[in-house]
Design a protein around this motif. Structure first.
Motif, PDB file in Angstrom:
ATOM      1  N   UNK A  62       0.863  -1.181   0.000  1.00  0.00           N
ATOM      2  CA  UNK A  62       0.000   0.000   0.000  1.00  0.00           C
ATOM      3  C   UNK A  62       0.900   1.232   0.000  1.00  0.00           C
ATOM      4  N   UNK A  63       0.584   2.169  -0.857  1.00  0.00           N
ATOM      5  CA  UNK A  63       1.346   3.413  -0.917  1.00  0.00           C
ATOM      6  C   UNK A  63       0.411   4.578  -0.607  1.00  0.00           C
ATOM      7  N   UNK A  64       0.933   5.528   0.147  1.00  0.00           N
ATOM      8  CA  UNK A  64       0.091   6.658   0.524  1.00  0.00           C
ATOM      9  C   UNK A  64       0.937   7.830   0.954  1.00  0.00           C
ATOM     10  N   UNK A  65       0.286   8.856   1.437  1.00  0.00           N
ATOM     11  CA  UNK A  65       1.019  10.075   1.787  1.00  0.00           C
ATOM     12  C   UNK A  65       0.359  10.834   2.927  1.00  0.00           C
ATOM     13  N   UNK A  66       1.206  11.493   3.680  1.00  0.00           N
ATOM     14  CA  UNK A  66       0.743  12.566   4.551  1.00  0.00           C
ATOM     15  C   UNK A  66       1.108  13.838   3.794  1.00  0.00           C
TER      16      UNK A  66
END
Lengths: 205, 205
Positions: A62-66
């Motif tokens: 899973x890839x994501x960002x703040x």
């Protein structure tokens, strides 16, 4: 014959994961599978008794960002299960032939119409019970002009004090927010990992 | 009916990957698959015409380490294809319900009888043509007592000058060695990524 090939929802909870698996197994004939060690392998895999298909299961990424605009953090309220109605970071499964950073950019675009300026890898979380590796980046938003995508009910930019702590979708969303805060002002740092404290611990959440 | 479910070898080269796919497709009836967008999805997947099985392919996670004893780096000579006989870092596929660090420790143990003391994440490489995400850790060896595992012909501890540069198994092995050297003496750093230079570039290798 339909082989058991559920695509687990991102950040599925333990209970949902269990339910999902059981339901899928019942619905799709997974009783055809037996657990055995294939030739040349070193651990049991689910192998179809009928056709020999080996259901290799690998951890998913899973890839994501703040992602921030000034001092505010982008959160999206989920329009899909699991945890519909709860707030999350823009994140999702990495696709084939996609770098981790490109995946995080795509998810932010799809879920929030957000264009990211990625800084560096903020954290690597191992979510063992669902075999996920989450790669969460620290990023800035290129613009505060955002638009909720199909998987998002609404979105907003939150100051630290206004984050809806009681309505976050998943523990790792909370981890990422705290990790993001912990490295404020640092421009090169080792990515953070799972908190070593129990989940009900120091965050008090 | 055997569904196409090749387990790609770690760090397979582009050519081998192509060959492997073609051979597997021929051998396993992948002509049954058509590419179409499943309901509720947003991109084409391989779907079996006969049974509806959806062959979701997700990027796979490889975990490994640059592990040192004093100023020497552990390399293993591969006993398996692809790139049998060439030198590599201890690395392999992350397994289900395993943290990335635990996976790197397991691979070092299996391939080299090595016990790691992991420091931090050294690099995240995206190997696009085979959809791999490689998480490479910086580690020290708890002891120089090592033992080649089943996938290893021999192993050795190399000084920088003695590394068999012309006989490394994969480009990312070279990247990791150079990245390891680049962060010498640094105790907290952002993980390195793919070199932005072309592969035939500045390393001159």
């Amino acid at each position: 014959m339909v082989h058991w090939a559920l695509r687990h929802s991102v950040w599925m909870t333990a209970a949902e994961e269990q339910t999902g698996k059981t339901a899928a197994a019942e619905a799709s004939g997974s009783e055809r599978f037996e657990s055995r060690i294939p030739e040349g392998d070193d651990r049991p895999r689910l192998v179809c008794r009928d056709c020999g298909f080996i259901n290799y299961e690998n951890p998913k990424v899973v890839v994501g960002s703040v992602a921030t605009w000034e001092d505010r953090i982008l959160l999206c309220r989920r329009a899909i299960e699991p945890r519909r109605g709860y707030w999350t970071l823009p994140a999702g499964y990495l696709e084939q032939k996609e770098t981790a950073a490109a995946g995080a950019e795509r998810e932010a675009w799809e879920e929030a119409g957000a264009k990211l300026i990625i800084d560096q890898l903020l954290a690597v979380y191992s979510i063992l019970h669902i075999s996920q590796i989450q790669l969460i980046f620290r990023a800035e938003l290129a613009s505060p002009d955002l638009a909720a995508g199909a998987e998002t009910l609404e979105l907003d930019l939150f100051t630290w004090q206004s984050i809806p702590w009681d309505d976050l979708a998943f523990p790792s969303v909370r981890w990422a927010l705290h990790d993001h805060r912990a490295v404020r002002g640092q421009s090169g740092f080792a990515p953070r990992g799972n908190p070593s404290e129990p989940e009900e611990g120091p965050f008090g959440l």
